[in-house]
Design a protein around this motif. Structure first.
Motif, PDB file in Angstrom:
ATOM      1  N   UNK A  22      14.688 -10.456   3.264  1.00 38.06           N
ATOM      2  CA  UNK A  22      14.278 -10.389   2.381  1.00 38.06           C
ATOM      3  C   UNK A  22      13.229 -11.953   1.784  1.00 38.06           C
ATOM      4  N   UNK A  23      13.326 -12.836   2.933  1.00 36.34           N
ATOM      5  CA  UNK A  23      12.597 -14.262   1.774  1.00 36.34           C
ATOM      6  C   UNK A  23      11.665 -14.431   2.254  1.00 36.34           C
ATOM      7  N   UNK A  24      10.912 -13.284   3.765  1.00 35.40           N
ATOM      8  CA  UNK A  24       9.515 -13.413   4.035  1.00 35.40           C
ATOM      9  C   UNK A  24       9.195 -12.383   3.481  1.00 35.40           C
ATOM     10  N   UNK A  27       8.418 -14.061   0.094  1.00 36.69           N
ATOM     11  CA  UNK A  27       7.393 -15.406   0.168  1.00 36.69           C
ATOM     12  C   UNK A  27       5.550 -14.138   0.101  1.00 36.69           C
ATOM     13  N   UNK A  28       6.019 -13.464   0.859  1.00 36.35           N
ATOM     14  CA  UNK A  28       4.122 -12.536   1.252  1.00 36.35           C
ATOM     15  C   UNK A  28       4.431 -12.239   0.192  1.00 36.35           C
ATOM     16  N   UNK A  29       4.920 -11.272  -0.994  1.00 34.67           N
ATOM     17  CA  UNK A  29       4.687 -10.475  -2.303  1.00 34.67           C
ATOM     18  C   UNK A  29       4.513 -11.736  -3.470  1.00 34.67           C
ATOM     19  N   UNK A  30       4.646 -13.083  -3.002  1.00 35.80           N
ATOM     20  CA  UNK A  30       4.516 -13.802  -4.081  1.00 35.80           C
ATOM     21  C   UNK A  30       3.188 -14.032  -3.894  1.00 35.80           C
ATOM     22  N   UNK A  31       2.154 -14.033  -3.319  1.00 31.16           N
ATOM     23  CA  UNK A  31       1.010 -14.377  -2.946  1.00 31.16           C
ATOM     24  C   UNK A  31       0.156 -13.003  -4.145  1.00 31.16           C
ATOM     25  N   UNK A  32       1.017 -11.858  -4.635  1.00 29.69           N
ATOM     26  CA  UNK A  32       0.143 -10.884  -4.612  1.00 29.69           C
ATOM     27  C   UNK A  32       0.325 -11.004  -6.370  1.00 29.69           C
ATOM     28  N   UNK A  33      -0.226 -10.854  -6.966  1.00 35.63           N
ATOM     29  CA  UNK A  33       0.511 -10.971  -8.694  1.00 35.63           C
ATOM     30  C   UNK A  33       0.104  -9.820  -9.172  1.00 35.63           C
ATOM     31  N   UNK A  34      -0.359  -8.729  -8.826  1.00 35.66           N
ATOM     32  CA  UNK A  34      -0.156  -7.613  -8.891  1.00 35.66           C
ATOM     33  C   UNK A  34       0.501  -6.463  -8.252  1.00 35.66           C
ATOM     34  N   UNK A  36       3.567  -5.880  -8.686  1.00 32.28           N
ATOM     35  CA  UNK A  36       4.149  -5.487  -9.534  1.00 32.28           C
ATOM     36  C   UNK A  36       3.813  -3.771  -9.944  1.00 32.28           C
ATOM     37  N   UNK A  37       2.472  -3.319  -9.869  1.00 27.31           N
ATOM     38  CA  UNK A  37       1.673  -2.164 -10.082  1.00 27.31           C
ATOM     39  C   UNK A  37       1.331  -1.720  -9.018  1.00 27.31           C
ATOM     40  N   UNK A  38       2.134  -1.726  -8.080  1.00 26.42           N
ATOM     41  CA  UNK A  38       1.536  -0.808  -6.538  1.00 26.42           C
ATOM     42  C   UNK A  38       3.030  -0.539  -6.414  1.00 26.42           C
ATOM     43  N   UNK A  39       2.788   0.524  -6.133  1.00 23.20           N
ATOM     44  CA  UNK A  39       4.341   1.634  -5.526  1.00 23.20           C
ATOM     45  C   UNK A  39       4.489   1.247  -4.323  1.00 23.20           C
ATOM     46  N   UNK A  40       3.598   0.495  -3.273  1.00 17.67           N
ATOM     47  CA  UNK A  40       4.172  -0.119  -1.677  1.00 17.67           C
ATOM     48  C   UNK A  40       3.613  -1.207  -1.863  1.00 17.67           C
ATOM     49  N   UNK A  41       4.263  -2.150  -2.540  1.00 15.67           N
ATOM     50  CA  UNK A  41       2.991  -3.372  -2.416  1.00 15.67           C
ATOM     51  C   UNK A  41       2.854  -4.175  -1.338  1.00 15.67           C
ATOM     52  N   UNK A  42       4.368  -4.112  -0.277  1.00 18.30           N
ATOM     53  CA  UNK A  42       4.037  -4.582   1.702  1.00 18.30           C
ATOM     54  C   UNK A  42       2.762  -3.768   2.153  1.00 18.30           C
TER      55      UNK A  42
END
Length: 136
Positions: A22-24, A27-34, A36-42
């Motif tokens: 969960x932490x990883x 951290x990976x998603x915190x670098x993507x400012x957008x 929240x707009x993606x269906x599958x952000x990972x």
């Protein structure tokens, strides 16, 4: 399991593993400012590793969704059949038709609504388990 130590060790190791994942992910998603707009952000994160890895990741995600759907449909059909005298085919057809209609809302919109609901249900169950444990 008869050995409580094995259960406790498994719970601790599983908790540590899930926390690390969960932490990883955070951290990976915190670098993507957008994100929240993606269906599958990972998928966006994995895309930077390579196109093949991204497709493999998406295949695994959709495989998880599909196997969960099949297992849940089978269980719900059995529950319906315990109440109503209908055949397997009719129960499955009804459930799949309902799933199809609900899916028209969209994956991202469903997650925005359902994830918090399941989270609150999980918290309520956890509280109920703690209360029951105290009474014992």
């Amino acid at each position: 399991m008869k050995d409580r130590k094995v259960i406790k060790n498994g719970a601790v190791l599983g908790g540590i593993g899930l926390t690390f994942m969960m932490v990883a992910t955070h951290l990976a998603l915190s670098n993507l400012p957008y994100a929240y707009h993606l269906d599958i952000p990972m998928s966006e994160v994995v895309k930077h590793i390579g196109l093949f890895v991204n497709w493999l990741f998406l295949l695994v995600v959709f495989g998880e969704i599909f196997t969960t759907l099949i297992g849940n449909v089978f269980g719900i059909a059995r529950q319906i059949q315990s109440i109503l005298p209908i055949s397997n085919q009719r129960a499955f057809a009804f459930i799949f038709a309902l799933c199809f209609l609900v899916a028209q809302v969209g994956y991202g919109e469903l997650l925005k609504v359902l994830y918090p609901i399941f989270g609150y249900i999980g918290l309520a169950l956890l509280v109920m388990l703690c209360i029951k444990k105290e009474k014992s």
